[in-house]
Scaffold this active site. Structure first.
Site, PDB file in Angstrom:
ATOM      1  N   HIS A  44       2.873   3.035 -11.779  1.00 59.60           N
ATOM      2  CA  HIS A  44       1.917   3.563 -12.753  1.00 59.60           C
ATOM      3  C   HIS A  44       0.652   4.100 -12.106  1.00 59.60           C
ATOM      4  O   HIS A  44      -0.088   4.867 -12.725  1.00 59.60           O
ATOM      5  CB  HIS A  44       1.585   2.512 -13.826  1.00 59.60           C
ATOM      6  N   ASP A  81       8.057  -0.861 -11.743  1.00 60.15           N
ATOM      7  CA  ASP A  81       6.676  -0.455 -11.440  1.00 60.15           C
ATOM      8  C   ASP A  81       6.405  -0.425  -9.934  1.00 60.15           C
ATOM      9  O   ASP A  81       5.352  -0.845  -9.471  1.00 60.15           O
ATOM     10  CB  ASP A  81       5.675  -1.380 -12.132  1.00 60.15           C
ATOM     11  N   SER A 123      -4.264  -2.610  -8.788  1.00 56.93           N
ATOM     12  CA  SER A 123      -2.866  -2.221  -8.927  1.00 56.93           C
ATOM     13  C   SER A 123      -2.285  -1.720  -7.621  1.00 56.93           C
ATOM     14  O   SER A 123      -2.827  -0.817  -6.993  1.00 56.93           O
ATOM     15  CB  SER A 123      -2.734  -1.099  -9.963  1.00 56.93           C
TER      16      SER A 123
END
Length: 399
Positions: A136, A166, A243
């Site tokens: 993402h 992901d 992230s």
């Protein structure tokens, strides 16, 4: 970083039910008019990631443990800045010549495209410039910039992404880069030390520390039912911008990729186990894509309360007799499950002779058997025991 927040709903709904918003890549800092062609991503097979890294067990004996881990690993943690071109929804009135007569030259000029900018983290696994991050973070990006701790900046090329887990692989053109060491996430135990390094909220090279709070959290547990991951839970502070960054053990080995938080909760963060990340990344590097097996069912774990809720709901369309097992709520038409004869209302009791307690175990069995694998299922149907064989298909062919 994904931001997950609870929402209410019936317990027996087959999909969990926490709203999900992407962070890191979705942390927008500005909007400008921008147009660019998406870059193609051609790759060639590379040496598997695991063969390129080696652990440094001596760190565990260092009295300044966290500092030593950061010194060992920090140079291999990168900042990833992205730009993504999206279409602007222009009101119809601004496109109608009739209204232009009234506005004249003062008619607002609304751009049809804008650029959304985001930020995340990543870590280098190959001295030749291979970097792992969250899918993402780079999803749909038309521009990827990678910045090393020493200030060098490179253009990043996305070799491939896997939204289902992901995980993404980015390549920069550089040599002799510092790399991380990969640990073994299968051996993790709650209570072990956990160290996170990343760029949360734009604050570069931030280090936080905590413990492994739990392992094996299912995707439905944290409100990401579209993901096929059993997550590591940690209380090391994880924020938007973390992230794709590494979660480390006390030996400085990467044990997970930081990816999610639950909004409103304190001291809860989640990471993808590194063994899973490594497997997915190797497939991306070798093939440019990842194939995931699937059956084509929606399911929910049964317990006495869920049974009561379903049987008491006149709109459920189901009548459940079993108190335990995994209830099939829906079968996708044309799917492997449909072709094998599975039906909504069936309760999965065993797979390949192993008793099934929850939906996560069904998903694990499917993942472990792979595409084209054969599963022997023992079902309860209308109070009777039936056995069916199901051969898995490829998720890309679903629906």
């Amino acid at each position: 970083m994904q931001d997950l927040s609870k929402s209410s709903g019936p317990r027996f709904q087959p999909i969990a039910y926490l709203s999900m918003a992407l962070l890191g890549a979705a942390a927008t800092w500005g909007v400008t008019t921008y147009t660019s062609d998406a870059r193609s991503s051609s790759i060639t097979p590379e040496e598997p990631i695991a063969s390129q890294v080696s652990p440094d067990a001596s760190l565990a004996q260092n009295p300044n443990l966290v500092s030593a881990v950061v010194e060992r690993v920090g140079a291999a943690v990168v900042r990833i800045d992205t730009a993504k071109t999206v279409e602007t929804n222009v009101p119809d009135a601004f496109q109608d010549p009739f209204f232009g007569q009234f506005f004249g030259p003062g008619m607002p000029d609304v751009p049809r495209e804008r650029t959304v900018r985001g930020e995340g983290s990543g870590f280098i696994v190959g001295a030749d410039g291979r970097i792992l991050t969250n899918a993402h973070v780079v999803d749909g990006a038309t521009d990827v910039r990678v910045t090393l701790r020493d200030g060098r900046e490179f253009e990043g090329r996305v070799l491939g992404t896997d939204p289902v887990t992901d995980v993404a692989v980015v390549k920069i053109e550089a040599d002799d880069l510092p790399t991380v060491s990969l640990g073994d996430s299968e051996r993790l135990q709650p209570g072990e030390m956990a160290i996170a390094i990343g760029n949360p909220l734009g604050l570069e090279n931030t280090v936080t520390m905590g413990i492994i709070s739990a392992t094996g959290r299912s995707s439905s547990d944290i409100g990401a039912p579209d993901k096929r991951v059993s997550f590591i839970q940690t209380d090391a502070a994880i924020n938007p911008g973390n992230s794709g960054g590494p979660l480390l053990n006390q030996r400085g080995e990467v044990i997970g990729m930081n990816t999610a938080i639950i909004q409103g909760a304190q001291g809860l963060g989640f990471a993808i186990p590194i063994n899973r990340v490594e497997n997915i990344a190797d497939q991306i590097i070798a093939n440019g894509k990842v194939e995931h097996p699937f059956l084509g069912i929606q399911m929910v774990t049964l317990d006495p309360q869920v049974k009561e809720d379903i049987n008491g709901d006149p709109n459920s369309g189901l009548s459940v007799q079993a108190d335990r097992g995994v209830l099939i709520v829906r079968v996708v038409p044309g799917s492997p499950a449909h072709e094998a004869g599975l039906r909504s209302g069936d309760v999965i009791a065993k797979i390949d002779g192993k008793a099934i307690k929850d939906a996560a175990e069904v998903q694990e069995a499917v993942e472990n058997i792979g595409v084209g694998g054969r599963l022997q299922m023992e079902l309860q149907r209308n109070g009777q025991i039936q056995t069916l064989a199901v051969r898995t298909g490829t998720m890309a062919n679903e629906g």
